[in-house]
Motif scaffolding. Structure first.
Motif, short mmCIF file in Angstrom:
data_model
loop_
_atom_site.label_atom_id
_atom_site.label_comp_id
_atom_site.label_asym_id
_atom_site.label_seq_id
_atom_site.Cartn_x
_atom_site.Cartn_y
_atom_site.Cartn_z
N THR A 50 0.83 -1.18 0.00
CA THR A 50 0.00 0.00 0.00
C THR A 50 0.88 1.25 0.00
O THR A 50 2.09 1.18 0.21
CB THR A 50 -0.95 0.00 1.21
OG1 THR A 50 -1.90 1.05 1.07
CG2 THR A 50 -0.20 0.18 2.52
N ALA A 52 0.68 5.83 -1.21
CA ALA A 52 0.01 6.87 -1.98
C ALA A 52 0.14 6.61 -3.48
O ALA A 52 1.04 5.88 -3.92
CB ALA A 52 0.60 8.24 -1.63
N GLY A 146 -4.38 3.43 -4.65
CA GLY A 146 -3.57 4.47 -4.05
C GLY A 146 -4.28 5.06 -2.85
O GLY A 146 -5.39 5.58 -2.96
N GLY A 148 -4.70 7.12 1.05
CA GLY A 148 -4.32 8.32 1.80
C GLY A 148 -3.86 7.94 3.19
O GLY A 148 -3.31 6.87 3.40
N GLN A 149 -4.17 8.78 4.16
CA GLN A 149 -3.63 8.59 5.50
C GLN A 149 -4.41 7.59 6.34
O GLN A 149 -3.90 7.10 7.34
CB GLN A 149 -3.58 9.93 6.24
CG GLN A 149 -2.59 10.91 5.61
CD GLN A 149 -2.57 12.23 6.35
OE1 GLN A 149 -3.38 12.46 7.24
NE2 GLN A 149 -1.65 13.09 5.99
N MET A 169 7.50 13.45 -0.58
CA MET A 169 6.06 13.36 -0.33
C MET A 169 5.68 13.78 1.07
O MET A 169 4.59 13.48 1.57
CB MET A 169 5.58 11.93 -0.59
CG MET A 169 5.81 11.45 -2.00
SD MET A 169 4.95 9.92 -2.40
CE MET A 169 3.25 10.46 -2.41
N GLN A 174 4.84 14.95 8.68
CA GLN A 174 4.00 13.99 7.96
C GLN A 174 4.30 12.57 8.43
O GLN A 174 3.40 11.73 8.54
CB GLN A 174 4.24 14.11 6.46
CG GLN A 174 3.29 13.30 5.59
CD GLN A 174 1.87 13.84 5.64
OE1 GLN A 174 1.68 15.03 5.70
NE2 GLN A 174 0.90 12.96 5.65
#
Length: 311
Positions: A50, A52, A146, A148-149, A169, A174
């Protein structure tokens, strides 16, 4: 159906494809398929990939297939693509990067649409994994859309979860955010030949240093790779095998398998309930309850209890 399952067990790709199609379409024959496949469940190593969009998941998957085949493993790949929330369609283009394996009878590649399912997977993915296990795959690679968080559903399905990152990224802030970074068993910093790769490596190592672990707990590995050049793939495979060995020795593998089974059972039960509620929607029971709630005659909780009692 027994003949179809028998052919799938022999590795016939058409039979495997038909069984996965039955899973995706929710065919009434699924219980029979599941019962036939049950003795072969839990034998494959399930690896999730997995990250982004654009970090190189499909390219990394392709290189992992190549390395695993060289090691003599039979490999299954489930590549999940997002479906359009407007048209419902999906490109199913992840397998385009895996064309070199199409003639290899030891590799089965299937693209799946998420069909609106949140979490990075399709609702049919867990059962499709079981089909590939029954078809004799030693390793099943599951590539998510793709994400996200917060799309962390892959962690409940995979034995080992790879989170792919790429330079540029995000920063150290982050890296310490809750979400997808917390599910990684192995971090793969792909495109490591680009500027900023060292910073990304340090940020991830710094994040891991902040975590609290008991003695003997797994500390996620951080591996650099340039998948498009085939560099670092052996290190990724080694990290996966190291995690597999730790899980086997610590008993964590059995725990994950039981959690995966519990998630599958819950999902199937909820799916049945949703279908029955959908049947009620076509009748008068739900409409009557909705009217009473709208009029203030009863509250939504009482209406929900009455609805469940009628199922």
């Amino acid at each position: 159906m027994p003949s179809l399952v028998a052919k799938a067990r022999e590795g016939d790709p058409r039979s495997v494809a038909r069984l996965i199609s039955l899973v995706e379409n929710g065919d009434p024959a699924l219980p029979e398929v599941a019962a036939t496949m049950a003795p072969y469940a839990g034998r494959a190593q399930v690896v999730g990939l997995t990250g982004a969009p654009g970090v190189g998941k499909s390219t990394t998957t392709n290189e992992l297939v190549k390395a695993l085949r060289q090691a003599g493993h039979r490999v299954g790949v489930l590549a999940v693509d997002p479906s359009s929330p407007f048209t419902g369609g999906a490109i199913l283009g992840d397998r385009v990067r895996m064309q070199e394996h199409t003639a290899d009878r030891g590799v089965y590649i299937r693209s799946m649409s998420s069909r609106g399912q949140l979490g990075g997977l399709s609702a049919a993915t867990p059962q499709a994994v079981r089909v590939l296990e029954g078809a004799g795959c030693d390793v099943v690679l599951v590539e998510t859309v793709g994400v996200g968080q917060a799309e962390v559903e892959i962690a409940s399905l995979a034995d080992t979860t790879l989170v792919l990152l790429a330079p540029g990224m995000g920063d150290a802030i982050q890296a310490v955010k809750a979400g997808v970074l917390e599910i990684a068993d192995v971090f793969v910093i792909n495109k490591a030949d680009r500027p900023g790769a060292d910073n990304t490596y340090r940020d991830i190592q710094g994040m891991l240093a902040l975590g609290e672990r008991a003695a003997g707990d797994w500390r996620p590995q951080v591996v650099r790779a340039v998948a498009v050049k085939g560099e670092g793939v052996d290190d990724v495979v080694a990290a996966i095998e190291k995690h597999r060995s730790w899980m086997t020795e610590s008993g964590a593998l059995r725990i994950r398998q039981e959690r995966r089974a519990a998630a599958e059972i819950s999902a199937l039960a909820l799916g049945t309930l949703r279908a029955r509620i959908g049947d009620l929607s076509g009748g008068t029971a739900l409409a009557s309850l909705a009217a009473q709630v709208a009029d203030g005659a009863i509250d939504p909780y009482a209406a929900a209890d009455e609805l469940l009692a009628s199922l």
